[in-house]
Write a protein that holds these residues in place. Structure first.
Motif, PDB file in Angstrom:
ATOM      1  N   HIS A 155       0.774  -1.216  -0.009  1.00  0.00           N
ATOM      2  CA  HIS A 155       0.168   0.047   0.050  1.00  0.00           C
ATOM      3  C   HIS A 155       0.822   1.190  -0.135  1.00  0.00           C
ATOM      4  N   PHE A 156       0.330   2.230  -0.684  1.00  0.00           N
ATOM      5  CA  PHE A 156       0.881   3.493  -0.675  1.00  0.00           C
ATOM      6  C   PHE A 156      -0.159   4.567  -0.246  1.00  0.00           C
ATOM      7  N   ASP A 157      -0.960   4.422   0.717  1.00  0.00           N
ATOM      8  CA  ASP A 157      -2.221   5.192   0.855  1.00  0.00           C
ATOM      9  C   ASP A 157      -1.944   6.458   1.600  1.00  0.00           C
ATOM     10  N   ARG A 158      -2.687   7.642   1.399  1.00  0.00           N
ATOM     11  CA  ARG A 158      -2.645   8.748   1.973  1.00  0.00           C
ATOM     12  C   ARG A 158      -4.231   9.177   2.051  1.00  0.00           C
ATOM     13  N   HIS A 159      -4.207  10.421   3.281  1.00  0.00           N
ATOM     14  CA  HIS A 159      -5.494  11.068   3.016  1.00  0.00           C
ATOM     15  C   HIS A 159      -5.515  12.360   2.702  1.00  0.00           C
ATOM     16  N   ARG A 160      -5.844  12.687   1.328  1.00  0.00           N
ATOM     17  CA  ARG A 160      -5.777  14.151   0.504  1.00  0.00           C
ATOM     18  C   ARG A 160      -6.972  13.899  -0.434  1.00  0.00           C
ATOM     19  N   PRO A 161      -8.050  14.161   0.257  1.00  0.00           N
ATOM     20  CA  PRO A 161      -9.342  14.104  -0.536  1.00  0.00           C
ATOM     21  C   PRO A 161      -9.758  15.404  -1.264  1.00  0.00           C
ATOM     22  N   GLU A 162      -8.786  16.554  -1.051  1.00  0.00           N
ATOM     23  CA  GLU A 162      -9.165  17.680  -1.730  1.00  0.00           C
ATOM     24  C   GLU A 162      -8.407  17.663  -3.011  1.00  0.00           C
ATOM     25  N   GLU A 163      -8.962  18.159  -4.093  1.00  0.00           N
ATOM     26  CA  GLU A 163      -8.141  18.238  -5.259  1.00  0.00           C
ATOM     27  C   GLU A 163      -7.055  19.493  -5.155  1.00  0.00           C
ATOM     28  N   PRO A 164      -5.750  18.978  -5.613  1.00  0.00           N
ATOM     29  CA  PRO A 164      -4.715  19.984  -5.502  1.00  0.00           C
ATOM     30  C   PRO A 164      -4.938  21.168  -6.333  1.00  0.00           C
ATOM     31  N   ALA A 165      -4.665  22.416  -5.816  1.00  0.00           N
ATOM     32  CA  ALA A 165      -4.874  23.776  -6.325  1.00  0.00           C
ATOM     33  C   ALA A 165      -4.321  23.800  -7.797  1.00  0.00           C
ATOM     34  N   PRO A 166      -4.946  24.308  -8.673  1.00  0.00           N
ATOM     35  CA  PRO A 166      -4.604  24.441 -10.082  1.00  0.00           C
ATOM     36  C   PRO A 166      -3.118  25.108 -10.244  1.00  0.00           C
TER      37      PRO A 166
END
Length: 360
Positions: A155-166
């Motif tokens: 696994h290489f899981d992370r919690h980053r549910p927000e879309e990265p800024a443009p």
């Protein structure tokens, strides 16, 4: 080892070059940081100031004409790898290419054939073969502690549910050839699995996005199943929605034992924090991050803590490269090996698109 020194020219002066390549090149006496290609130096970001005495070039085309350069290290975004590796090989240079190797197997095959034709070494930077946790797992598999492996989860899981800024310009968040999580993180996870267990017979892939808002179409997550003979299965996955205090890294089960490990290898965070490969404590995990081995004794499961092995660290990649350049050993990860990983990624994407399992 030979006393010959090989001059290294690095193409690109971004995160990859500064964190994952130059510090380790400088750790190996047989390698000399000779030149850097940096298109637009800034007062606070200038390779020539950071590394006095190197040659500074504005283009790879200029650097490869320098006959003193023995090895070219390509650290740019993956959609430029084919062009730059080809340029270096055609000009008689040995090459190290950042992963992912190329966006397609066709491009990988072309570069592997060109390296053979030119009689030059072509390596791909699969540095996570020297993660301390993977080295620990490798030891347990090879010494028989787990017995015949039937299930391997990575696994290489992370919690980053927000879309990265443009405004974030990193290729890792852009839709480009050779982009997406499966090329970025998957190249590591699949390489480790193949390095340890060999090539599978079939591949099933699920590739897409876990984020609710995803305006770019960037594929941020994947799950890949590698089917092996006699029922053995590899699950390699990375997700961006995983609200866990401790992220699972490995869970590998065999007939004799089970190994479970949480947390990512510590080296990347240490490097980001300013540590150098030769610093005291570099690469060494604290004991509260050790994995566990469960074996059956007298018919009952018994769990014990397994200390993470003394890490060879990512420096070993460049040590092995120096030996290979001197004709004293194999490459740390060859272009031909990396080609197989790109093929598995292509099959996983095709499997996901078609909704079917693919033969390798």
């Amino acid at each position: 080892m030979t006393s010959k020194t090989f001059n290294v020219g690095v193409v690109g002066y971004g995160f990859s070059a500064k964190i994952f390549h130059i510090p380790f090149i400088q750790e190996v006496p047989q390698l000399k940081l000779y030149a850097v290609v940096q298109r637009t130096p800034k007062p606070d970001d200038d390779a020539e100031k950071d590394h006095p005495g190197i040659k500074s070039y504005r283009s790879a085309q200029d650097m490869v004409k320098d006959e003193a350069v023995d090895v070219v290290v390509v650290t740019t975004a993956p959609d430029s790898h084919h062009e730059l590796v080809k340029l270096a090989l055609e000009n008689g240079k040995n090459v190290v290419c950042e992963k992912p190797f190329t966006p397609t197997t066709k491009e990988a095959d072309e570069l592997v054939a060109l390296a053979k034709k030119q009689n030059k070494q072509l390596a791909v930077f699969q540095n996570r073969r020297w993660d301390a946790d993977f080295q620990t797992l490798h030891k347990l598999v090879k010494n028989g502690s787990l017995g015949r492996v039937v299930e391997y989860e990575s696994h290489f899981d992370r919690h980053r549910p927000e879309e990265p800024a443009p405004t974030v310009s990193k290729w890792k968040n852009k839709v480009i050839p050779g982009g997406s999580a499966i090329y970025d993180l998957g190249a590591h996870l699949l390489d480790q699995a193949v390095y340890l267990l060999g090539l599978p017979q079939r591949v099933t892939g699920f590739v897409g996005s876990q984020r609710e808002v995803n305006t770019s179409g960037f594929e941020d997550s994947f799950t890949v199943l590698l089917h092996y003979p006699k029922g053995a299965m590899v699950t390699a996955k990375a997700g961006v929605i995983s609200p866990e205090e401790e992220q699972l890294r490995f869970w590998v089960r065999g007939e004799k034992g089970s190994f479970k490990k949480y947390h990512l290898d510590i080296q990347e965070d240490q490097l980001k924090g300013g540590m150098k490969p030769g610093d005291s404590g570099y690469g060494r995990e604290p004991s509260d991050r050790y994995g566990t081995l469960t074996t059956i004794q007298d018919g009952k499961p018994v769990k014990e803590v397994v200390p993470t092995v003394e890490p060879p660290t990512y420096t070993e990649y460049y040590r092995k490269l120096a030996r290979a350049l001197a004709g004293e050993g194999d490459l740390p990860a060859s272009g031909a090996e990396a080609r197989e990983v790109i093929r598995l990624i292509e099959l996983a994407k095709e499997s996901s698109r078609l909704g079917k399992t693919m033969d390798v």
